[in-house]
Design a protein around this motif. Structure first.
Motif, short mmCIF file in Angstrom:
data_model
loop_
_atom_site.label_atom_id
_atom_site.label_comp_id
_atom_site.label_asym_id
_atom_site.label_seq_id
_atom_site.Cartn_x
_atom_site.Cartn_y
_atom_site.Cartn_z
N SER A 363 0.81 -1.22 0.00
CA SER A 363 0.00 0.00 0.00
C SER A 363 0.84 1.26 0.00
N ALA A 364 2.14 1.15 0.29
CA ALA A 364 3.03 2.32 0.34
C ALA A 364 3.65 2.55 -1.03
N ALA A 365 3.81 3.82 -1.39
CA ALA A 365 4.41 4.14 -2.68
C ALA A 365 5.85 3.65 -2.74
N SER A 366 6.58 3.84 -1.66
CA SER A 366 7.96 3.37 -1.57
C SER A 366 8.38 3.36 -0.11
N THR A 367 9.42 2.62 0.16
CA THR A 367 9.93 2.59 1.53
C THR A 367 10.78 3.83 1.76
N GLN A 368 10.45 4.58 2.78
CA GLN A 368 11.19 5.78 3.10
C GLN A 368 12.35 5.46 4.03
N GLY A 369 13.45 6.16 3.81
CA GLY A 369 14.61 5.98 4.67
C GLY A 369 15.17 7.32 5.07
N GLN A 370 16.15 7.29 5.93
CA GLN A 370 16.77 8.55 6.33
C GLN A 370 18.28 8.41 6.30
N LEU A 371 18.92 9.51 5.89
CA LEU A 371 20.36 9.57 5.82
C LEU A 371 20.90 10.08 7.15
N LYS A 372 21.84 9.35 7.71
CA LYS A 372 22.49 9.76 8.95
C LYS A 372 23.96 10.00 8.67
N LEU A 373 24.34 11.29 8.60
CA LEU A 373 25.71 11.65 8.26
C LEU A 373 26.63 11.50 9.47
N LYS A 374 27.89 11.21 9.19
CA LYS A 374 28.88 11.25 10.25
C LYS A 374 29.00 12.69 10.74
N LYS A 375 29.39 12.84 11.99
CA LYS A 375 29.44 14.18 12.60
C LYS A 375 30.28 15.15 11.78
N ALA A 376 31.38 14.67 11.22
CA ALA A 376 32.30 15.54 10.49
C ALA A 376 31.69 16.10 9.20
N TYR A 377 30.61 15.48 8.71
CA TYR A 377 30.06 15.88 7.42
C TYR A 377 28.68 16.54 7.52
N ARG A 378 28.24 16.84 8.72
CA ARG A 378 26.89 17.38 8.87
C ARG A 378 26.74 18.78 8.29
N GLN A 379 27.83 19.52 8.19
CA GLN A 379 27.79 20.85 7.57
C GLN A 379 28.27 20.80 6.13
N GLY A 380 28.59 19.62 5.66
CA GLY A 380 29.12 19.47 4.31
C GLY A 380 30.48 18.81 4.36
N ILE A 381 31.02 18.50 3.20
CA ILE A 381 32.32 17.84 3.11
C ILE A 381 33.30 18.79 2.42
N THR A 382 34.50 18.89 2.94
CA THR A 382 35.49 19.81 2.40
C THR A 382 36.31 19.12 1.31
N TYR A 394 22.48 4.84 5.78
CA TYR A 394 21.08 4.99 5.41
C TYR A 394 20.29 3.88 6.09
N GLN A 395 19.18 4.22 6.71
CA GLN A 395 18.34 3.21 7.33
C GLN A 395 16.88 3.60 7.18
N LEU A 396 16.01 2.61 7.37
CA LEU A 396 14.59 2.87 7.25
C LEU A 396 14.16 3.93 8.25
N ALA A 397 13.29 4.82 7.82
CA ALA A 397 12.84 5.90 8.70
C ALA A 397 11.50 5.60 9.33
N GLN A 407 17.98 -2.92 13.39
CA GLN A 407 17.56 -2.59 12.03
C GLN A 407 18.78 -2.48 11.12
N PRO A 408 18.75 -3.12 9.95
CA PRO A 408 19.90 -3.07 9.04
C PRO A 408 20.20 -1.64 8.59
N LYS A 409 21.48 -1.37 8.42
CA LYS A 409 21.93 -0.06 7.95
C LYS A 409 22.87 -0.27 6.77
N THR A 410 22.85 0.68 5.85
CA THR A 410 23.68 0.58 4.66
C THR A 410 24.61 1.78 4.59
N ALA A 411 25.89 1.53 4.36
CA ALA A 411 26.85 2.62 4.24
C ALA A 411 26.52 3.47 3.02
#
Length: 432
Positions: A363-382, A394-397, A407-411
């Motif tokens: 019934s869901a259009a797609s499985t939603q997930g969320q990106l969890k950045l490492k602390k060093a990259y939360r403002q962007g990557i240099t 990335y893991q299911l949200a 819950q499985p997580k993917t790099a």
């Protein structure tokens, strides 16, 4: 000169609203961290006190009803006992050809027609293999007691092994008082000393499903035995006995359903437990486990647990499909990107390190997930940025996508390299 900020009603309102939003965010995270007791995506009500359906490998829960409540499990507890028998064989502590002879009390209990047993004769030697098969196929209570005695030296020691095995698996709320799953009142003097006179093994549906997970993961060969519909105990010998598997959903038996390729695992019945069943089957290459505890219906209906299990599995499969959520080296859903600081490109596309599949609600259009950045990259990557640089996971949200295990997580990686701007361009950008 230091001036005091004037606290206006508008300022107070903004401050209060900000605090409220923060509290709500914290509250939402806390609630989502705990799996709900019931997960019923298609409003299907299984006719049983408790039930669960999960993926045998990932532990993803597809259905749950009162699945955390500890209830009597009767002979489904034999899954733990027989796991330990296989473990002892695997470790070379016992052999399939080793023999065990029941004493007078054990032989007398095996003759009880009100219990599930193959009849045994006192002083007669039975092989581990014979007793093992009788325990799976016919749920033979004295047979599994003898196996426990062979493995651990006594019923009491074997019960300790069962309890320790559950603890090793992280199962903490189970109660184990004997190897068979019988109520202690039926065992008489054969009950383990120190356990209650009317005590009985208890586990939740979640815990029972986890036991089945471990059995199937560590000793998948059990299915060669659990799929046997009929077999003769000690064929062509004195004391032979015709066994019909209590699992009526197997091919050739009363409740067989061609749409459900069930090949195990274990039934369980007692006055306290009612009619219970742990079932397993493969669907499009994925093995599922279903547990139904205390199926409801007429007292004399011996098919109700199988009706409940078949209905539950069909409703579950109608609600879910196993599909790809992430594809290795492909961009994340919604084309998520990461800001690049001082780079020739302002953003870098993010990709999954490996292909990840889950059961997804139809019934869901797609499985939603969320990106969890490492602390060093939360403002962007240099810059400079390397290709395939791991920057988070990335893991299911969705909070209602539950896993018995973590819950499985993917790099998550950068799609390609991004070179750094020359120093003068960086300086120019900072100035202007």
């Amino acid at each position: 000169m230091i001036t005091k900020r004037r606290i206006t009603p508008l300022y107070l309102l903004i401050l209060s609203f900000s605090l409220l939003i923060g509290l709500l965010a914290f509250s939402t995270q806390s609630v989502q961290a705990a799996a709900p007791a019931n997960f019923n995506p298609d409003n299907y009500a299984v006719n049983a006190k408790a039930a669960v359906v999960l993926d045998a490998k990932s532990g993803q829960v597809l259905y749950a009803k009162e699945a955390s409540t500890a209830l009597p499990v009767a002979s489904m507890s034999k899954m733990i006992s027989l796991y330990l028998v296989l473990k002892a064989i695997d470790q070379g502590k016992i052999q399939w050809t080793d023999t065990i002879a029941p004493d007078e009390a054990q032989a007398a209990l095996s003759e009880g027609t009100e219990l599930s047993n193959v009849p045994l004769t006192a002083g007669t030697a039975y092989t581990v293999k014979e007793l093992y098969e009788a325990s799976w196929i016919y749920s033979a209570n004295v047979a599994v007691m003898l196996l426990g005695q062979k493995v651990a030296g006594s019923q009491a020691n074997f019960v300790k092994l069962m309890q320790q095995q559950l603890t090793d698996w992280g199962i903490k709320d189970a109660t184990i008082v004997n190897a068979s799953g019988l109520n202690n009142s039926l065992l008489g003097d054969l009950a383990v000393p120190g356990t209650g006179a009317d005590a009985e093994n208890e586990m939740s549906a979640y815990d029972t499903a986890q036991v089945a997970q471990h059995v199937l993961a560590d000793y998948p060969e059990v299915l060669q035995t659990t799929k046997i519909a009929k077999q003769t105990f000690r064929a062509n010998q004195a004391g032979s006995f015709e066994m019909t598997n209590w699992n009526m959903l197997l091919p050739g038996l009363q409740m067989y359903d061609a749409s459900l390729a069930i090949d195990g695992l274990k039934t369980g019945t007692s006055d306290a437990a009612g009619e219970c069943f742990t079932a397993t089957l493969k669907v499009n290459g994925r093995r599922l486990i279903a547990v139904v505890m205390n199926a409801q219906g007429a007292a004399d209906d011996k098919t109700k647990r199988f009706v409940a299990t078949a209905g539950l599995l069909k409703a579950t499969l109608a609600s879910w499909q196993y599909d790809t959520v992430l594809t290795a080296q492909k961009a994340l859903p919604n084309g998520q990107k990461l800001k690049v600081i001082n780079g020739r490109q302002k953003y870098v596309t993010l990709t999954a390190a490996k292909t990840q599949k889950f059961w997804q609600l139809r019934s869901a259009a797609s499985t939603q997930g969320q990106l969890k950045l490492k602390k060093a990259y939360r403002q962007g990557i240099t810059a400079p940025v390397k290709a395939n640089q791991v920057i988070g996971q990335y893991q299911l949200a969705k909070p209602d996508y539950i896993f018995v295990q973590a819950q499985p997580k993917t790099a998550v990686m950068t799609e390609k390299a991004v070179t750094k701007l020359p120093w003068y361009q960086i300086l120019f950008n900072k100035i202007f």
